[in-house]
Design a protein around this motif. Structure first.
Motif, PDB file in Angstrom:
ATOM      1  N   ALA A   1       3.929  19.242  -3.539  1.00 10.71           N
ATOM      2  CA  ALA A   1       3.443  18.146  -2.916  1.00 10.71           C
ATOM      3  C   ALA A   1       3.122  18.298  -1.321  1.00 10.71           C
ATOM      4  O   ALA A   1       2.513  17.724  -0.626  1.00 10.71           O
ATOM      5  N   GLY A   2       3.757  19.460  -0.800  1.00 11.21           N
ATOM      6  CA  GLY A   2       3.961  19.725   0.433  1.00 11.21           C
ATOM      7  C   GLY A   2       4.554  18.744   1.564  1.00 11.21           C
ATOM      8  O   GLY A   2       3.873  18.151   2.477  1.00 11.21           O
ATOM      9  N   VAL A   3       5.528  18.134   0.942  1.00  8.59           N
ATOM     10  CA  VAL A   3       6.156  17.075   1.953  1.00  8.59           C
ATOM     11  C   VAL A   3       7.537  17.688   2.123  1.00  8.59           C
ATOM     12  O   VAL A   3       8.285  18.642   1.395  1.00  8.59           O
ATOM     13  N   ALA A   4       8.242  16.944   3.167  1.00 10.89           N
ATOM     14  CA  ALA A   4       9.511  17.460   3.643  1.00 10.89           C
ATOM     15  C   ALA A   4      10.564  16.694   2.549  1.00 10.89           C
ATOM     16  O   ALA A   4      10.221  15.560   1.890  1.00 10.89           O
ATOM     17  N   LYS A   5      11.793  17.229   2.462  1.00 14.14           N
ATOM     18  CA  LYS A   5      12.581  16.700   1.456  1.00 14.14           C
ATOM     19  C   LYS A   5      13.294  15.298   1.913  1.00 14.14           C
ATOM     20  O   LYS A   5      13.265  14.365   1.158  1.00 14.14           O
ATOM     21  N   ALA A   6      12.991  14.945   3.479  1.00 12.08           N
ATOM     22  CA  ALA A   6      13.305  13.716   3.785  1.00 12.08           C
ATOM     23  C   ALA A   6      12.494  12.733   3.315  1.00 12.08           C
ATOM     24  O   ALA A   6      12.505  11.524   3.001  1.00 12.08           O
ATOM     25  N   THR A   7      11.380  13.229   3.196  1.00 13.58           N
ATOM     26  CA  THR A   7      10.008  12.292   2.976  1.00 13.58           C
ATOM     27  C   THR A   7      10.089  11.899   1.348  1.00 13.58           C
ATOM     28  O   THR A   7      10.089  10.807   1.166  1.00 13.58           O
ATOM     29  N   PHE A   8      10.471  12.889   0.687  1.00 15.74           N
ATOM     30  CA  PHE A   8      10.512  12.827  -0.803  1.00 15.74           C
ATOM     31  C   PHE A   8      11.711  11.630  -1.125  1.00 15.74           C
ATOM     32  O   PHE A   8      11.576  10.778  -1.581  1.00 15.74           O
ATOM     33  N   TYR A   9      12.789  11.874  -0.378  1.00 15.72           N
ATOM     34  CA  TYR A   9      14.027  10.892  -0.793  1.00 15.72           C
ATOM     35  C   TYR A   9      13.937   9.608   0.069  1.00 15.72           C
ATOM     36  O   TYR A   9      14.191   8.590  -0.271  1.00 15.72           O
TER      37      TYR A   9
ATOM     38  N   MET B   1       0.871  -1.262  -0.138  1.00  9.91           N
ATOM     39  CA  MET B   1       0.218   0.058  -0.079  1.00  9.91           C
ATOM     40  C   MET B   1       0.799   1.325   0.021  1.00  9.91           C
ATOM     41  O   MET B   1       1.884   1.237   0.681  1.00  9.91           O
ATOM     42  N   SER B   2       0.633   2.206  -0.456  1.00  9.54           N
ATOM     43  CA  SER B   2       1.228   3.408  -0.884  1.00  9.54           C
ATOM     44  C   SER B   2       0.881   4.410   0.320  1.00  9.54           C
ATOM     45  O   SER B   2      -0.409   4.478   0.675  1.00  9.54           O
ATOM     46  N   SER B   3       1.861   5.336   0.704  1.00  5.32           N
ATOM     47  CA  SER B   3       1.749   6.098   1.678  1.00  5.32           C
ATOM     48  C   SER B   3       0.662   7.357   1.214  1.00  5.32           C
ATOM     49  O   SER B   3       1.105   7.621   0.076  1.00  5.32           O
ATOM     50  N   PRO B   4       0.176   8.216   2.008  1.00  4.05           N
ATOM     51  CA  PRO B   4      -0.501   9.499   1.374  1.00  4.05           C
ATOM     52  C   PRO B   4       0.657  10.505   0.940  1.00  4.05           C
ATOM     53  O   PRO B   4       0.436  11.049  -0.358  1.00  4.05           O
ATOM     54  N   ALA B   5       1.855  10.294   1.564  1.00  4.35           N
ATOM     55  CA  ALA B   5       2.872  11.303   0.887  1.00  4.35           C
ATOM     56  C   ALA B   5       3.466  10.989  -0.341  1.00  4.35           C
ATOM     57  O   ALA B   5       3.456  11.618  -1.332  1.00  4.35           O
ATOM     58  N   ARG B   6       3.598   9.681  -0.443  1.00  4.40           N
ATOM     59  CA  ARG B   6       4.063   9.211  -1.919  1.00  4.40           C
ATOM     60  C   ARG B   6       3.394   9.321  -3.012  1.00  4.40           C
ATOM     61  O   ARG B   6       3.331   9.852  -3.776  1.00  4.40           O
ATOM     62  N   THR B   7       1.793   9.094  -2.562  1.00  6.98           N
ATOM     63  CA  THR B   7       0.719   9.393  -3.475  1.00  6.98           C
ATOM     64  C   THR B   7       0.853  10.880  -3.926  1.00  6.98           C
ATOM     65  O   THR B   7       0.720  11.129  -5.101  1.00  6.98           O
ATOM     66  N   ARG B   8       0.944  11.688  -2.801  1.00  6.42           N
ATOM     67  CA  ARG B   8       0.958  13.418  -3.202  1.00  6.42           C
ATOM     68  C   ARG B   8       2.014  13.559  -4.252  1.00  6.42           C
ATOM     69  O   ARG B   8       1.932  14.225  -4.971  1.00  6.42           O
ATOM     70  N   ILE B   9       3.170  13.130  -3.876  1.00  4.61           N
ATOM     71  CA  ILE B   9       4.538  13.232  -4.468  1.00  4.61           C
ATOM     72  C   ILE B   9       4.161  13.019  -6.097  1.00  4.61           C
ATOM     73  O   ILE B   9       4.282  13.615  -6.844  1.00  4.61           O
ATOM     74  N   LEU B  10       3.944  11.423  -6.055  1.00  2.00           N
ATOM     75  CA  LEU B  10       3.561  11.011  -7.603  1.00  2.00           C
ATOM     76  C   LEU B  10       2.450  11.741  -8.316  1.00  2.00           C
ATOM     77  O   LEU B  10       2.471  11.970  -9.521  1.00  2.00           O
ATOM     78  N   GLU B  11       1.370  12.102  -7.650  1.00  2.00           N
ATOM     79  CA  GLU B  11       0.415  12.932  -8.342  1.00  2.00           C
ATOM     80  C   GLU B  11       0.802  14.081  -8.769  1.00  2.00           C
ATOM     81  O   GLU B  11       0.427  14.727  -9.900  1.00  2.00           O
ATOM     82  N   THR B  12       1.759  14.888  -7.989  1.00  2.00           N
ATOM     83  CA  THR B  12       2.250  16.202  -8.470  1.00  2.00           C
ATOM     84  C   THR B  12       3.142  16.045  -9.403  1.00  2.00           C
ATOM     85  O   THR B  12       3.116  16.677 -10.506  1.00  2.00           O
ATOM     86  N   ALA B  13       4.113  15.136  -9.259  1.00  2.00           N
ATOM     87  CA  ALA B  13       4.991  14.754 -10.496  1.00  2.00           C
ATOM     88  C   ALA B  13       4.156  14.527 -11.547  1.00  2.00           C
ATOM     89  O   ALA B  13       4.874  15.049 -12.827  1.00  2.00           O
ATOM     90  N   THR B  14       3.154  13.756 -11.599  1.00  2.00           N
ATOM     91  CA  THR B  14       2.621  13.293 -12.864  1.00  2.00           C
ATOM     92  C   THR B  14       1.934  14.682 -13.663  1.00  2.00           C
ATOM     93  O   THR B  14       2.095  15.017 -14.679  1.00  2.00           O
TER      94      THR B  14
END
Length: 181
Positions: free
Chosen positions: A34-42, A1-14
């Protein structure tokens, strides 16, 4: 299952990759929008190439889901429906080209993970065409599946370069001619 942060990152990137191009969009912008921290992205995507590969894989997943939702119909009709749906997508004013062709253009190295993801999508699409042609007992299913891939690519690029109404009007005739040859 994908986390909400990962989903936001992917949706924003898309959204950004499709609208502006992959290389034109930086990681910092994706993180900010995406409203995430750099550490969350990486944590989710160790490098931009990982995100781009996930983007291409996600586009392929959506295409497979669309194909899975085609109504029950004879295989020839399903082939026509697939191309008609390409016509609907290409006629949309927000159409910016095929995400797979666009990604391949930005990643010319065929060994790159992004290009491998594009190749996997293309194999799936070709296999879908081949399966439907075999089911329809077409005389030359392998060669015709290859030709339909070329038609698919021409349709995808044509919508971006030519008059979308003219391209859409020629889809059914083009596919019908290929299937009848």
């Amino acid at each position: 299952m994908s986390s909400p942060a990962r989903t936001r990152i992917l949706e924003t990137a898309t959204r950004l990759f499709y609208a502006e191009g992959i290389r034109a969009v930086g990681i910092d912008r994706i993180i900010a929008e995406a409203g995430v921290a750099k550490a969350t992205f990486y944590h989710h995507f160790p490098a931009k190439d990982d995100l781009v590969t996930a983007y291409v894989d996600d586009q392929a997943r959506m295409q497979r889901e669309l194909a899975d939702r085609l109504p029950a119909a004879p295989p020839r009709d399903k082939l026509l429906m697939i191309f008609e749906r390409l016509g609907e997508a290409g006629s949309n004013p927000a159409y910016r080209g095929c995400p797979f062709i666009n990604a391949a253009a930005e990643f010319p190295d065929r060994a790159h993970p992004v290009r491998r993801a594009v190749a996997a999508y293309r194999r799936w699409f070709g296999d879908l065409m081949l399966g439907l042609l075999k089911e329809a007992e077409h005389a030359t299913p392998e060669r015709t599946a290859d030709i339909l891939m070329i038609v698919r690519d021409g349709v995808a690029v044509g919508f971006d370069l030519d008059d979308p109404a003219a391209v859409r009007a020629s889809i059914r005739e083009s596919v019908t001619r290929v299937l009848s040859a």
